[in-house]
Write an enzyme that holds these catalytic residues in place. Structure first.
Site, PDB file in Angstrom:
ATOM      1  N   LYS A 230       2.606 -35.180  28.716  1.00  0.00           N
ATOM      2  CA  LYS A 230       1.338 -34.992  27.989  1.00  0.00           C
ATOM      3  C   LYS A 230       0.266 -35.932  28.504  1.00  0.00           C
ATOM      4  O   LYS A 230      -0.898 -35.553  28.595  1.00  0.00           O
ATOM      5  CB  LYS A 230       1.543 -35.184  26.485  1.00  0.00           C
TER       6      LYS A 230
ATOM      7  N   LYS B 277       8.280 -24.415  29.791  1.00  0.00           N
ATOM      8  CA  LYS B 277       8.599 -24.145  28.385  1.00  0.00           C
ATOM      9  C   LYS B 277       7.482 -23.337  27.718  1.00  0.00           C
ATOM     10  O   LYS B 277       6.311 -23.569  28.001  1.00  0.00           O
ATOM     11  CB  LYS B 277       8.711 -25.517  27.710  1.00  0.00           C
TER      12      LYS B 277
ATOM     13  N   LYS C 231       2.806 -24.172  22.517  1.00  0.00           N
ATOM     14  CA  LYS C 231       1.583 -23.834  21.792  1.00  0.00           C
ATOM     15  C   LYS C 231       0.368 -24.547  22.372  1.00  0.00           C
ATOM     16  O   LYS C 231      -0.752 -24.088  22.217  1.00  0.00           O
ATOM     17  CB  LYS C 231       1.719 -24.158  20.312  1.00  0.00           C
TER      18      LYS C 231
HETATM   19  P1  TYM Z   1       7.056 -29.254  17.996  1.00  0.00           P
HETATM   20  O1  TYM Z   1       6.080 -28.969  16.923  1.00  0.00           O
HETATM   21  O2  TYM Z   1       6.543 -29.385  19.394  1.00  0.00           O
HETATM   22  O3  TYM Z   1       8.168 -28.158  18.006  1.00  0.00           O
HETATM   23  C1  TYM Z   1       8.842 -27.797  16.801  1.00  0.00           C
HETATM   24  C2  TYM Z   1      10.294 -27.482  17.091  1.00  0.00           C
HETATM   25  O4  TYM Z   1      10.371 -26.334  17.952  1.00  0.00           O
HETATM   26  C3  TYM Z   1      11.108 -26.649  19.108  1.00  0.00           C
HETATM   27  N1  TYM Z   1      10.481 -25.938  20.243  1.00  0.00           N
HETATM   28  C4  TYM Z   1      11.140 -25.102  21.039  1.00  0.00           C
HETATM   29  N2  TYM Z   1      12.427 -24.689  21.057  1.00  0.00           N
HETATM   30  C5  TYM Z   1      12.789 -23.813  22.005  1.00  0.00           C
HETATM   31  N3  TYM Z   1      11.927 -23.347  22.967  1.00  0.00           N
HETATM   32  C6  TYM Z   1      10.638 -23.734  22.993  1.00  0.00           C
HETATM   33  N4  TYM Z   1       9.804 -23.274  23.916  1.00  0.00           N
HETATM   34  C7  TYM Z   1      10.181 -24.654  21.997  1.00  0.00           C
HETATM   35  N5  TYM Z   1       8.990 -25.239  21.727  1.00  0.00           N
HETATM   36  C8  TYM Z   1       9.198 -26.003  20.645  1.00  0.00           C
HETATM   37  C9  TYM Z   1      10.988 -28.151  19.275  1.00  0.00           C
HETATM   38  O5  TYM Z   1      12.048 -28.673  20.037  1.00  0.00           O
HETATM   39  C10 TYM Z   1      11.004 -28.616  17.833  1.00  0.00           C
HETATM   40  O6  TYM Z   1      12.322 -28.713  17.358  1.00  0.00           O
HETATM   41  N6  TYM Z   1       7.943 -34.092  17.479  1.00  0.00           N
HETATM   42  C11 TYM Z   1       8.267 -32.809  16.929  1.00  0.00           C
HETATM   43  C12 TYM Z   1       7.958 -32.693  15.450  1.00  0.00           C
HETATM   44  C13 TYM Z   1       8.586 -33.762  14.652  1.00  0.00           C
HETATM   45  C14 TYM Z   1       9.953 -33.847  14.285  1.00  0.00           C
HETATM   46  C15 TYM Z   1      10.078 -35.035  13.509  1.00  0.00           C
HETATM   47  C16 TYM Z   1      11.075 -33.055  14.554  1.00  0.00           C
HETATM   48  C17 TYM Z   1       7.952 -34.823  14.116  1.00  0.00           C
HETATM   49  N7  TYM Z   1       8.837 -35.611  13.426  1.00  0.00           N
HETATM   50  C18 TYM Z   1      11.321 -35.445  12.988  1.00  0.00           C
HETATM   51  C19 TYM Z   1      12.316 -33.463  14.033  1.00  0.00           C
HETATM   52  C20 TYM Z   1      12.419 -34.641  13.264  1.00  0.00           C
HETATM   53  C21 TYM Z   1       7.462 -31.764  17.683  1.00  0.00           C
HETATM   54  O7  TYM Z   1       6.446 -32.039  18.237  1.00  0.00           O
HETATM   55  O8  TYM Z   1       7.942 -30.521  17.618  1.00  0.00           O
END
Ligand code: TYM
Length: 328
Positions: A111, A193, A196
């Site tokens: 990022k 990947k 969003k």
């Molecule tokens: P975020 O919002 O980027 O993504 C949310 C969840 O979706 C999964 N994910 C995917 N899985 C498969 N293929 C993809 N292309 C894909 N894109 C996203 C991510 O692995 C995630 O599980 N930091 C985290 C949010 C967060 C969090 C936490 C998660 C904040 N605090 C505590 C677990 C526990 C995040 O940015 O996810």
């Protein structure tokens, strides 16, 4: 009952990757675990977010949690910023985190490399806040996609470091990733990947996409010219990605789909993939409209925050006492 916690950042609209990699698994786990699911709205402001758009994304994310099947009777749903202990423990854990380990985080590297107008300190310390999210609730398991595994492992390391320094305080969490669909790839570039933050593009299917637009994205997914249907991520990443999406959404094993498609063309496979995806989106969107019309979201978040605040405040106090920050 073992505890489980996870969250999703409302940076943009939720997409098929986050649904397959995370959200649908939360739903499957809610019967067997004590589940906490929150919207990570503090995590999404490491970059400028247009406030009105952010509000809309937040509302949509909560509505989609419910539309996808999270049930507030079975799990606790809340907004991260409604529970102040997240930011408070986040700071205390930032003070336990080393610059070296934070700078080794893949997501920070990726990022920050893309960021042209300044890298915020928040982007760097993001994983310490994520560790706080998890450790506040003594979560045993954290269901995430592949890309978040490293952050959960850091949370585990921070928990162990804290326990060593101050005595037993935190449960060491374990990441749980799905066997199929832990990394859904972009339809326009299957070596990347699905994400969003890529904005409106042909590679990402959003859960609220118009069904025709979603179908078109699948039908124009980048594949290869090998003219055979195989699950081979290295040599046929586009086809393998479609197979994973189909298998995850239909529960049919990948080998069975591959067998059914021997001797068939890519167009046929894409058509079935588009049907499966559009069926899923149609169901989610119907429920999404019901949730929005029900006006129940505010109350659900209020109750979720009440429960989360009780648990997390107790843990925060315990941590502060151990560290000597609290006197009485
Ligand atoms: P975020 O919002 O980027 O993504 C949310 C969840 O979706 C999964 N994910 C995917 N899985 C498969 N293929 C993809 N292309 C894909 N894109 C996203 C991510 O692995 C995630 O599980 N930091 C985290 C949010 C967060 C969090 C936490 C998660 C904040 N605090 C505590 C677990 C526990 C995040 O940015 O996810």
């Amino acid at each position: 009952m073992k505890r489980m916690l996870s969250g999703i950042k409302p940076t943009g609209q939720l997409h098929l990757g986050s649904y397959i990699g995370a959200l649908r698994n939360f739903v499957n786990f809610q019967d067997d675990y004590e589940l906490f699911c929150f919207i990570a709205n503090l995590h999404c402001v490491t970059f400028y977010q247009e406030p009105q758009q952010l509000k809309k994304n937040l509302k949509d994310s909560i509505a989609l949690y419910l539309a996808c099947g999270l049930d507030p009777q079975k799990c606790t749903i809340f907004l991260q910023s409604d529970v102040p202990a997240h930011a408070q423990l986040g700071w205390l854990l930032t003070c336990q985190s080393y610059m070296g380990e934070l700078s080794r985080m893949t997501q920070f590297k990726e990022k920050s490399a893309k960021q042209t107008d300044g890298i915020t300190a928040g982007l760097f310390t993001y994983p310490s806040l994520m560790a706080a999210d998890i450790l506040l609730y003594d979560a045993d398991y954290v269901p995430v996609g592949d890309d978040q595994k490293q952050h959960v492992e850091l949370a585990r390391n921070l928990a162990a470091r804290f326990n060593n320094r101050y005595g037993e305080t935190f449960v060491l969490p374990e990441p749980v990733t799905p066997k199929i669909g832990a990394r859904i790839m972009s339809l326009s570039d299957p070596t990347k990947k699905m994400s969003k933050s890529d904005g409106i593009n042909k590679g990402c299917i959003y859960l609220l996409d118009d069904l025709n637009a979603a179908r078109k994205k699948i039908m124009s997914a980048v594949t290869d010219n090998l003219a055979k249907i195989n699950y081979d991520k290295e040599n046929q990443p586009g086809i393998s990605n479609l197979l994973e999406i189909m298998s995850a959404l239909s529960d049919e094993p990948i080998e069975s789909i591959v067998n059914r498609y021997q001797g068939c063309g890519y167009g046929q496979l894409k058509k079935e993939a588009a049907d499966i995806v559009c069926d899923t989106l149609a169901q989610i969107q119907e429920k999404y409209n019901e949730v929005i019309a029900s006006g129940k979201m505010e109350e659900i978040l209020k109750q979720g925050a009440e429960k989360a605040n009780k648990i997390s405040y107790k843990k925060l106090k315990k941590v502060q006492k151990k560290m000597g920050v609290d006197i009485f």
